[in-house]
Write a protein that holds these residues in place. Sequence first.
Motif, PDB file in Angstrom:
ATOM      1  N   ASP A   1      10.543  -3.649 -30.297  1.00  0.00           N
ATOM      2  CA  ASP A   1      10.456  -5.099 -30.826  1.00  0.00           C
ATOM      3  C   ASP A   1       9.185  -5.683 -29.659  1.00  0.00           C
ATOM      4  OD1 ASP A   1      12.280  -5.102 -33.284  1.00  0.00           O
ATOM      5  OD2 ASP A   1      14.039  -6.171 -32.186  1.00  0.00           O
ATOM      6  N   SER A   2       8.731  -6.607 -30.197  1.00  0.00           N
ATOM      7  CA  SER A   2       7.671  -7.162 -29.415  1.00  0.00           C
ATOM      8  C   SER A   2       7.927  -8.818 -29.417  1.00  0.00           C
ATOM      9  CB  SER A   2       6.253  -6.888 -29.285  1.00  0.00           C
ATOM     10  OG  SER A   2       5.224  -7.701 -29.235  1.00  0.00           O
ATOM     11  N   ARG A   3       8.178  -9.280 -28.183  1.00  0.00           N
ATOM     12  CA  ARG A   3       8.292 -10.716 -28.137  1.00  0.00           C
ATOM     13  C   ARG A   3       6.657 -11.300 -27.677  1.00  0.00           C
ATOM     14  NH1 ARG A   3      12.743 -10.178 -23.946  1.00  0.00           N
ATOM     15  NH2 ARG A   3      11.232  -8.407 -23.400  1.00  0.00           N
ATOM     16  N   THR A   4       5.712 -10.478 -27.862  1.00  0.00           N
ATOM     17  CA  THR A   4       4.707 -10.918 -26.918  1.00  0.00           C
ATOM     18  C   THR A   4       3.299 -10.609 -28.122  1.00  0.00           C
ATOM     19  OG1 THR A   4       3.880  -8.288 -26.346  1.00  0.00           O
ATOM     20  CG2 THR A   4       4.519  -9.678 -24.401  1.00  0.00           C
ATOM     21  N   GLY A   5       3.860 -10.855 -29.292  1.00  0.00           N
ATOM     22  CA  GLY A   5       2.908 -11.075 -30.336  1.00  0.00           C
ATOM     23  C   GLY A   5       2.033  -9.712 -30.334  1.00  0.00           C
ATOM     24  N   LEU A   6       1.017  -9.436 -30.650  1.00  0.00           N
ATOM     25  CA  LEU A   6      -0.247  -8.769 -31.233  1.00  0.00           C
ATOM     26  C   LEU A   6      -0.173  -7.132 -29.514  1.00  0.00           C
ATOM     27  CD1 LEU A   6      -3.504  -9.352 -32.811  1.00  0.00           C
ATOM     28  CD2 LEU A   6      -1.208  -8.897 -34.063  1.00  0.00           C
ATOM     29  N   SER A   7       0.225  -7.709 -28.401  1.00  0.00           N
ATOM     30  CA  SER A   7      -0.209  -6.517 -27.915  1.00  0.00           C
ATOM     31  C   SER A   7       1.546  -5.955 -27.608  1.00  0.00           C
ATOM     32  CB  SER A   7      -0.136  -7.879 -25.958  1.00  0.00           C
ATOM     33  OG  SER A   7       0.884  -8.339 -26.061  1.00  0.00           O
ATOM     34  N   PHE A   8       1.477  -5.262 -27.287  1.00  0.00           N
ATOM     35  CA  PHE A   8       2.813  -4.367 -26.341  1.00  0.00           C
ATOM     36  C   PHE A   8       3.879  -4.756 -25.299  1.00  0.00           C
ATOM     37  CE2 PHE A   8       4.850  -0.871 -23.866  1.00  0.00           C
ATOM     38  CZ  PHE A   8       6.020  -0.435 -24.894  1.00  0.00           C
ATOM     39  N   ASP A   9       4.802  -5.645 -25.585  1.00  0.00           N
ATOM     40  CA  ASP A   9       5.776  -6.174 -24.812  1.00  0.00           C
ATOM     41  C   ASP A   9       6.326  -4.880 -23.858  1.00  0.00           C
ATOM     42  OD1 ASP A   9       8.354  -6.723 -24.033  1.00  0.00           O
ATOM     43  OD2 ASP A   9       8.528  -7.942 -25.271  1.00  0.00           O
ATOM     44  N   ILE A  10       5.415  -5.000 -22.823  1.00  0.00           N
ATOM     45  CA  ILE A  10       6.678  -4.000 -20.794  1.00  0.00           C
ATOM     46  C   ILE A  10       7.807  -4.257 -20.959  1.00  0.00           C
ATOM     47  CG2 ILE A  10       3.746  -3.501 -20.285  1.00  0.00           C
ATOM     48  CD1 ILE A  10       4.905  -5.221 -18.379  1.00  0.00           C
ATOM     49  N   PHE A  11       8.370  -5.167 -21.302  1.00  0.00           N
ATOM     50  CA  PHE A  11       9.901  -5.811 -20.893  1.00  0.00           C
ATOM     51  C   PHE A  11      11.062  -5.078 -22.041  1.00  0.00           C
ATOM     52  CE2 PHE A  11       7.704  -8.595 -17.600  1.00  0.00           C
ATOM     53  CZ  PHE A  11       7.814  -7.967 -17.189  1.00  0.00           C
ATOM     54  N   SER A  12      10.517  -5.035 -23.268  1.00  0.00           N
ATOM     55  CA  SER A  12      11.292  -4.318 -24.112  1.00  0.00           C
ATOM     56  C   SER A  12      11.818  -3.094 -24.672  1.00  0.00           C
ATOM     57  CB  SER A  12      10.322  -4.599 -26.106  1.00  0.00           C
ATOM     58  OG  SER A  12      10.990  -4.022 -26.963  1.00  0.00           O
ATOM     59  N   PRO A  13      11.454  -2.115 -24.317  1.00  0.00           N
ATOM     60  CA  PRO A  13      11.657  -0.741 -24.054  1.00  0.00           C
ATOM     61  C   PRO A  13      12.293  -0.930 -22.900  1.00  0.00           C
ATOM     62  CG  PRO A  13       9.419  -0.541 -24.344  1.00  0.00           C
ATOM     63  CD  PRO A  13       9.768  -2.254 -24.225  1.00  0.00           C
ATOM     64  N   PRO A  14      12.544  -1.126 -21.152  1.00  0.00           N
ATOM     65  CA  PRO A  14      13.226  -1.124 -21.192  1.00  0.00           C
ATOM     66  C   PRO A  14      15.208  -2.338 -20.965  1.00  0.00           C
ATOM     67  CG  PRO A  14      11.920  -2.070 -19.488  1.00  0.00           C
ATOM     68  CD  PRO A  14      10.887  -1.797 -20.791  1.00  0.00           C
ATOM     69  N   VAL A  15      14.663  -3.602 -21.850  1.00  0.00           N
ATOM     70  CA  VAL A  15      15.464  -3.691 -22.287  1.00  0.00           C
ATOM     71  C   VAL A  15      16.658  -3.530 -23.144  1.00  0.00           C
ATOM     72  CG1 VAL A  15      16.530  -5.954 -23.222  1.00  0.00           C
ATOM     73  CG2 VAL A  15      15.273  -6.423 -21.478  1.00  0.00           C
ATOM     74  N   THR A  16      15.866  -2.617 -23.809  1.00  0.00           N
ATOM     75  CA  THR A  16      16.478  -1.775 -25.260  1.00  0.00           C
ATOM     76  C   THR A  16      17.834  -0.862 -24.549  1.00  0.00           C
ATOM     77  OG1 THR A  16      14.808  -2.367 -27.001  1.00  0.00           O
ATOM     78  CG2 THR A  16      16.472  -0.842 -27.693  1.00  0.00           C
ATOM     79  N   ALA A  17      16.761  -0.345 -23.759  1.00  0.00           N
ATOM     80  CA  ALA A  17      17.478   0.943 -22.838  1.00  0.00           C
ATOM     81  C   ALA A  17      18.810   0.860 -21.951  1.00  0.00           C
ATOM     82  CB  ALA A  17      16.825   1.928 -21.996  1.00  0.00           C
ATOM     83  N   ALA A  18      18.639  -0.677 -21.638  1.00  0.00           N
ATOM     84  CA  ALA A  18      19.745  -0.896 -20.824  1.00  0.00           C
ATOM     85  C   ALA A  18      20.986  -1.454 -21.441  1.00  0.00           C
ATOM     86  CB  ALA A  18      19.093  -2.282 -19.354  1.00  0.00           C
ATOM     87  N   GLU A  19      20.067  -2.073 -22.403  1.00  0.00           N
ATOM     88  CA  GLU A  19      21.715  -3.010 -23.451  1.00  0.00           C
ATOM     89  C   GLU A  19      22.896  -1.730 -24.014  1.00  0.00           C
ATOM     90  OE1 GLU A  19      20.003  -5.607 -26.597  1.00  0.00           O
ATOM     91  OE2 GLU A  19      19.884  -6.733 -25.094  1.00  0.00           O
ATOM     92  N   LEU A  20      21.662  -0.403 -24.018  1.00  0.00           N
ATOM     93  CA  LEU A  20      22.083   0.732 -25.002  1.00  0.00           C
ATOM     94  C   LEU A  20      23.325   1.472 -23.992  1.00  0.00           C
ATOM     95  CD1 LEU A  20      19.048   2.797 -26.527  1.00  0.00           C
ATOM     96  CD2 LEU A  20      21.496   2.254 -27.503  1.00  0.00           C
ATOM     97  N   THR A  21      22.829   1.025 -22.945  1.00  0.00           N
ATOM     98  CA  THR A  21      24.110   1.620 -21.677  1.00  0.00           C
ATOM     99  C   THR A  21      25.025   0.923 -22.154  1.00  0.00           C
ATOM    100  OG1 THR A  21      22.742   3.040 -20.595  1.00  0.00           O
ATOM    101  CG2 THR A  21      23.988   2.251 -19.427  1.00  0.00           C
ATOM    102  N   VAL A  22      24.636  -0.608 -21.581  1.00  0.00           N
ATOM    103  CA  VAL A  22      25.889  -1.388 -21.077  1.00  0.00           C
ATOM    104  C   VAL A  22      26.790  -2.504 -22.048  1.00  0.00           C
ATOM    105  CG1 VAL A  22      26.135  -3.918 -20.097  1.00  0.00           C
ATOM    106  CG2 VAL A  22      24.371  -2.349 -19.314  1.00  0.00           C
ATOM    107  N   ALA A  23      26.037  -2.311 -23.147  1.00  0.00           N
ATOM    108  CA  ALA A  23      26.921  -2.400 -24.688  1.00  0.00           C
ATOM    109  C   ALA A  23      28.030  -1.469 -24.645  1.00  0.00           C
ATOM    110  CB  ALA A  23      26.124  -2.563 -25.926  1.00  0.00           C
ATOM    111  N   SER A  24      27.600   0.150 -24.902  1.00  0.00           N
ATOM    112  CA  SER A  24      28.693   1.185 -24.840  1.00  0.00           C
ATOM    113  C   SER A  24      29.529   0.854 -23.607  1.00  0.00           C
ATOM    114  CB  SER A  24      27.564   2.977 -24.612  1.00  0.00           C
ATOM    115  OG  SER A  24      27.164   2.737 -26.112  1.00  0.00           O
ATOM    116  N   ILE A  25      29.379   0.270 -22.694  1.00  0.00           N
ATOM    117  CA  ILE A  25      30.054   0.443 -21.469  1.00  0.00           C
ATOM    118  C   ILE A  25      31.934  -0.355 -21.772  1.00  0.00           C
ATOM    119  CG2 ILE A  25      30.914   0.343 -19.187  1.00  0.00           C
ATOM    120  CD1 ILE A  25      28.413   1.870 -18.653  1.00  0.00           C
ATOM    121  N   LEU A  26      30.526  -1.726 -22.173  1.00  0.00           N
ATOM    122  CA  LEU A  26      31.790  -3.074 -22.168  1.00  0.00           C
ATOM    123  C   LEU A  26      31.911  -3.014 -24.091  1.00  0.00           C
ATOM    124  CD1 LEU A  26      29.564  -5.188 -19.571  1.00  0.00           C
ATOM    125  CD2 LEU A  26      31.817  -3.864 -19.944  1.00  0.00           C
TER     126      LEU A  26
END
Length: 885
Positions: free
Chosen positions: A724-749
């Motif tokens: 997903d991108s929250r920066t319009g047409l440009s690649f959102d450099i924070f989207s991949p790390p948030v996605t990966a972090a949520e995968l781990t933390v949501a699984s733990i909790l």
Amino acid sequence: MGGRQTAGFDAPPPDFYIVDWGGLATCPPKLLKNICKLFSPDIIDAIMLELPWLLGFGMFRMIAQAVSAFALTLSLSLVLPAHAEENPPQQVAAPEVLPSIVNKTKGMTKQDGYIPLYVDEASGSVYMEIPRISEDMIYQISLPRGLGSKDVGLDRGGLLAETRIVRFDRWGRKVLLVQPNLKYRAVTENPHERRSVDESFAESVLWGFEVSAESEGHVLIDVTEFVFKSDLHNIPATIKMAEQGEYALSEDRNALYLPNVKAFPRNTEIEVALTFTSAEPGEQIIEVAPTPEAITVHARHSFVALPEPGYVMRSGDPRAGYFNIELTDYAAPLEQPLQKRFIKRHRLEKEDPFAAVSPPVKPIVYYVDRGIPSAIRTAILEGARWWNEAFEAAGYLDAFRVELLPEGADPMDVQYNIIQWVHRSTRGWSRGDSVYDPRTGEIIQGRVSLGSLRDRQDNLIAEGLLAPYERGDEHVPELQAFVLARLRQLAAHEVGHTLGLVHNFAASSEGRTSVMDYPYPWIQLNSSGRPDLAEAYDTKIGGWDKAAIAYGYQDFPEGTDEKVMLDRLLADTSNRGLTLLTDQDAGPDGVNPRVERWDNSADAAEELRRVMDVRRVALNYFGEQVLQTGMPLATMEEALVPIYLFHRYQVEAAVKMLGGQFYTYALRGDDQQPKEPVPAADQQRALNALLSTLNPTELVLPTAVLERLPPRPYTHERHRELFDSRTGLSFDIFSPPVTAAELTVASILKPERAARLVEQQTLSPELPGLDFVIDQLIASAYERSDQEQDAYRREMRYLVQRVVAEQIITLAADAPMPQVRAIAEYKLAQLRDRLRVQNSPSDAADGAYNYLLVADLTRFLDRRWEPQQDRRMRLTVPPGPPIGE
């Protein structure tokens, strides 16, 4: 006159004698009334009351018949002429004589076979000649031509509904298509006991037909309306369930597909083209249909003769790994359960059941679709043939064969076990389905559907791992070898389903013991420190597969105690360390860390660390070398997704160690260990490995992505396989790390896991509890290192802190167990207080993050904010598994 008692009987009133005592003549009351007008009522009463006793009952019957006949004649002569003008005599139509089948079908094209067909091409009608009324048969609806959307389903070659047993029953001028109720039975030779069960539960009448002609016990019915209008195919319901619109059959856009209206000795096939329309088609149908408001697919109605006698049903066992048919047997002895299960399997018998190795009476033969590209077809032939090794281990010689489909053969014909190549607009699941006898579980036809885009996805993963295109025009043999190795295993896997086998997701933790697992590529680092694909996939059938085939297909000599032999086989399988655990155990609610889809190794924590090493190397080399010359640089993102999330499945395996249990499908008396908790030290190792995935160093993106990934060109729109991108047409450099972090933390909790952590510490204080896990999670999120001096890595730390806080808020709000909500909310209050009193932030960014986090924690704790009310954009995880269910 009152009743008289004679010989212990009450004399009935006069009407009784006229209707019943004179019942052989049964004079109608209205006619008697006319006779009574000729005589005094007192005289009639006296005669009818006394006459039986005076003359005797036998003589009375004779007189009653004569009187009744006289009364009928006399009343007709008195009554009918008087009303002749008022009620003229009615002509009684003679019953309509049905034409013969020969006369009715003149000019029609006949297809002779199991159920003969007659096609009237002028009217577009099709008739069936039913030679055997009330004879059971197998009925299956399938889809020879599909929709092309895996999201919706309706794939080419798919089964549109359950396999049914049906029969044609005649009721006068009607013929009913009846589906008997096989869920409830009396498995006994006593016909009265069977009848009592049959009459206690409803059958289903699927359609009603008018008899059009008959000859010598055969009836002819027009089935045109049935094959067009019957909704047994579930097509509109399937589309609606996928939320793709309300579609209805368009009656004027349907036709018989004459090339596939045909009859064979043991099956009859009727194929129709059906058009469904909707004013508001869904997005997925808009994607695949030329005119989404009108979609045309083909449905195939197959009527199949029951298998020949001789098949022996085999009892199911939860340790054996087979799909079952289930029934309730009301004839079961009291000490036995009502519920009975029998496995689904093909019929296979040895020519000599006493021989250790014997040829089969008739082999199982599968046929491969000729429409599969040559190199892929060869790989599929090779992978499917692996199963012959399992049958050899069970004592059969050349019992399982895989060949090319004969030229001109119909792949939907149930005479052929088929492996076909299915195209869709997106990658999707492959399937292994079966047409089977619902009475016994005998498989009639195996039907494998392999998604054609699987090879593209595998090739994409290999390109991301190797970054092989230094010049951009190289031919890379490793890529094709990787793809074909995966397709061999895929073919073996789906064929296994059509042999009756369920998934075995414990196999990867026991050393690749089954192709019925979902295999994740075993990627190693070579001597140069680069990813090595040479042993990515196995090349043979596994030990579990051989044991499972032996259970289902072993042919025991007459006189053998089959149950004893099968129990012995399963005990030996367990003693060799081979275990079955299947879908329910591998899902997100699973608790056994050795059971997961697309994982490897018995030690999930250690394997997560190893997978992270491979991922780190692949990301370090990641760049435009994943693309061939001429490809838009923006399409690097397609390869980035599976590599950046390369660890996602091993996270799901490792997290099951927290509050986890090792268990088996133990039966009483089989000496298996039912369950035991994961040791505390192993749970701590798993938590450490999981927390390491949240380290900012692991979350940063490759330099080539940050510096060389442009917005996508208009010819390559964004799609769901991307971040997903929250920066319009440009690649959102924070989207991949948030996605990966949520995968781990949501699984733990996960709420269920949190509840198990509470439970396990209650029972065993030495095991970690939920409070300990949350403390470790928060401590890890706020731990800093010297590597985080640059702004980019500090941002990684901030987003991890945010993800941890939001996931604890979600747990505190939504967890069903109150103890879990209590602990989560208490930890949130502690975190807020800590952030409030900590020293001044080192910079403005620190201050801004802390300020917003404290504000959000306060709003939640003061009950002024619920997580589900948050309307801000939530990032979705790109699909990892194939699309669709």
